[in-house]
Design a protein around this motif. Structure first.
Motif, short mmCIF file in Angstrom:
data_model
loop_
_atom_site.label_atom_id
_atom_site.label_comp_id
_atom_site.label_asym_id
_atom_site.label_seq_id
_atom_site.Cartn_x
_atom_site.Cartn_y
_atom_site.Cartn_z
N VAL A 5 8.90 -0.44 -6.87
CA VAL A 5 9.87 -1.44 -6.33
C VAL A 5 10.71 -2.27 -7.27
O VAL A 5 11.80 -2.31 -7.51
CB VAL A 5 9.12 -2.70 -5.51
N ILE A 6 10.16 -2.29 -8.43
CA ILE A 6 10.76 -3.01 -9.74
C ILE A 6 11.66 -1.87 -10.36
O ILE A 6 12.86 -2.33 -10.50
CB ILE A 6 9.65 -3.37 -10.84
N GLU A 7 11.28 -0.64 -10.19
CA GLU A 7 12.09 0.31 -10.81
C GLU A 7 13.21 0.59 -9.95
O GLU A 7 14.49 0.67 -10.50
CB GLU A 7 11.48 1.88 -10.94
N ARG A 8 13.31 0.32 -8.83
CA ARG A 8 14.11 0.60 -7.70
C ARG A 8 15.23 -0.82 -7.75
O ARG A 8 16.36 -0.93 -7.75
CB ARG A 8 13.77 0.43 -6.20
N ARG A 64 1.02 -0.96 0.06
CA ARG A 64 -0.05 0.23 -0.09
C ARG A 64 0.73 1.23 -0.17
O ARG A 64 0.52 2.25 -0.53
CB ARG A 64 -0.86 -0.01 1.31
N ARG A 65 1.94 1.02 0.74
CA ARG A 65 3.08 2.29 0.69
C ARG A 65 3.69 2.54 -0.45
O ARG A 65 3.93 3.75 -0.91
CB ARG A 65 3.93 2.24 2.05
N THR A 66 4.23 1.48 -1.07
CA THR A 66 5.12 1.51 -2.25
C THR A 66 4.51 0.36 -3.24
O THR A 66 4.88 -0.72 -3.19
CB THR A 66 6.48 0.99 -1.85
N PRO A 67 3.84 0.93 -4.38
CA PRO A 67 3.46 0.03 -5.43
C PRO A 67 4.75 -0.92 -6.02
O PRO A 67 5.71 -0.49 -5.97
CB PRO A 67 2.91 1.10 -6.32
N LEU A 68 4.23 -2.03 -6.72
CA LEU A 68 5.07 -2.85 -7.04
C LEU A 68 5.62 -2.23 -8.14
O LEU A 68 7.11 -2.50 -8.42
CB LEU A 68 4.40 -4.13 -7.72
N THR A 69 5.33 -1.37 -8.96
CA THR A 69 6.01 -0.62 -10.11
C THR A 69 7.18 0.08 -9.64
O THR A 69 8.33 0.25 -10.19
CB THR A 69 5.00 0.22 -10.96
N VAL A 96 6.92 -15.36 -0.24
CA VAL A 96 5.64 -15.84 -0.91
C VAL A 96 4.85 -15.08 -2.13
O VAL A 96 3.92 -15.47 -2.34
CB VAL A 96 4.58 -16.09 0.36
N ASP A 97 5.69 -14.08 -2.29
CA ASP A 97 5.18 -13.14 -3.23
C ASP A 97 6.07 -12.36 -4.37
O ASP A 97 7.20 -12.11 -3.85
CB ASP A 97 4.03 -11.98 -2.69
N GLU A 98 5.75 -12.32 -5.36
CA GLU A 98 6.70 -11.64 -6.40
C GLU A 98 7.17 -10.26 -5.99
O GLU A 98 8.51 -10.04 -6.05
CB GLU A 98 5.97 -11.33 -7.81
N TYR A 99 6.41 -9.53 -5.19
CA TYR A 99 6.82 -8.17 -4.65
C TYR A 99 7.99 -8.40 -3.76
O TYR A 99 9.05 -7.59 -3.96
CB TYR A 99 5.65 -7.87 -3.85
N GLN A 100 8.08 -9.59 -3.01
CA GLN A 100 9.44 -9.58 -2.08
C GLN A 100 10.60 -9.71 -2.77
O GLN A 100 11.57 -9.54 -2.29
CB GLN A 100 9.08 -10.74 -1.15
N PHE A 101 10.62 -10.38 -4.04
CA PHE A 101 11.90 -10.64 -4.74
C PHE A 101 12.30 -9.40 -5.48
O PHE A 101 13.59 -8.93 -5.34
CB PHE A 101 11.61 -11.75 -6.07
N HIS A 102 11.62 -8.46 -6.06
CA HIS A 102 11.96 -7.17 -6.47
C HIS A 102 12.46 -6.39 -5.29
O HIS A 102 13.45 -5.70 -5.40
CB HIS A 102 10.75 -6.70 -7.28
N GLU A 103 11.75 -6.63 -4.00
CA GLU A 103 12.07 -5.77 -2.82
C GLU A 103 13.46 -6.33 -2.53
O GLU A 103 14.32 -5.35 -1.99
CB GLU A 103 11.08 -6.07 -1.96
N ALA A 104 13.77 -7.76 -2.46
CA ALA A 104 15.02 -7.98 -2.19
C ALA A 104 16.02 -7.38 -2.85
O ALA A 104 17.06 -6.95 -2.51
CB ALA A 104 15.06 -9.58 -1.99
N ARG A 105 15.87 -7.30 -4.03
CA ARG A 105 16.95 -6.99 -4.96
C ARG A 105 17.19 -5.49 -4.87
O ARG A 105 18.35 -4.87 -5.04
CB ARG A 105 16.47 -7.30 -6.49
#
Length: 265
Positions: A27-30, A20-25, A117-126
């Motif tokens: 996070v992917i950009e980061r 909610r705070r940071t959209p997936l798009t 458990v979610d795609e978001y976490q992998f982009h977040e990790a990177r």
């Protein structure tokens, strides 16, 4: 509900708040803007993955770690092959800020230790500089495992595929995962049985790098794992409670190399 189920439910709630705070798009950009991931060297010599761990569900509070970067630096100076950073907050008191601090402090690979458990976490990790991520077979279905293993690879990261049984090892083998963990902790009730490692190690693919997880209280445990076929030991509690982190990593590494089982040719 098992302990694992309960932890994953909490992970999903906290993830929803971050989303909610940071959209997936965003996070992917980061993630794309981050420095390239460091390759995890599958060195044939025995090594230690040293963990920054403040707390555990089974033992409660373990150590006051005001500066994870300083601790990670001691681990690296002791010869750690990688640094594992707990980022789950509810049960382990970890955070992505800890990951940031460790990443800035060391040049060796860093593992984001969490329940992925979610795609978001992998982009977040990177985006936060992780080079390795954890995939727990017991927490994912086969389709998710393949999807997330491929995603980690696409992002330049190595996946540590964690198993607890013969069936889970077979699943990891189907992934052709180069880095497979055998966790001797039962994630349903958190009990540990280190004797489970050796028979499972015999079933692991010959060409994988095998990581022993849980149950290390001292060098003798590391030696037992190494003699049974472990290439690496992931150690947290024994390091954060042992006093001299740099010396402990060096001692554990030496114990593993002395007892290391010869690899099949």
């Amino acid at each position: 509900m098992t302990v694992l189920d309960d932890i994953v439910a909490g992970v999903r709630e906290d993830l929803a708040e971050r989303r909610r705070r940071t959209p997936l798009t965003d996070v992917i950009e980061r993630a794309h803007a981050a420095a390239p991931a460091r390759a995890f060297d599958l060195d044939p010599e025995f090594g230690v993955i040293a963990e920054v761990k403040r707390r555990s569900p089974s033992r409660g509070d373990l150590a006051h770690i005001p500066d994870p970067g300083t601790l990670a630096g001691l681990y690296a100076a002791g010869g750690a092959r990688a640094i594992s950073v707990l980022t789950e907050g509810r049960r382990f008191s970890g955070s992505l800020e800890d990951l940031d601090t460790v990443r800035a402090a060391v040049d060796i690979p860093v593992l984001r230790k969490d329940f992925m458990v979610d795609e978001y976490q992998f982009h977040e990790a990177r985006a936060h500089g992780a080079d390795i991520v954890l995939l727990i077979v017991a927490a994912l279905d086969v389709g998710q495992l393949h999807e997330f293993h491929n995603l980690a690879r696409e992002l330049g990261m190595t996946a540590l595929v964690e198993t607890h049984s013969a069936d889970e090892l077979a699943t990891a083998a189907e992934l052709e995962a180069p880095l497979i963990g055998i966790n001797t902790r039962n994630l349903k009730d958190l009990s540990v049985d280190t004797a489970r490692f050796a028979p499972l190690a015999d079933l692991a693919p010959a060409n994988c790098t095998l990581v022993a997880e849980s149950g290390v209280t001292g060098p003798e445990d590391v030696g037992i794992y190494a003699a049974a076929g472990a290439d690496l030991a992931l150690v947290g509690e024994a390091l954060v409670t042992g006093g001299d982190a740099r010396s402990a990593v060096a001692t554990f590494t030496s114990a593993g190399r002395e007892r290391r089982a010869p690899k099949a040719s």
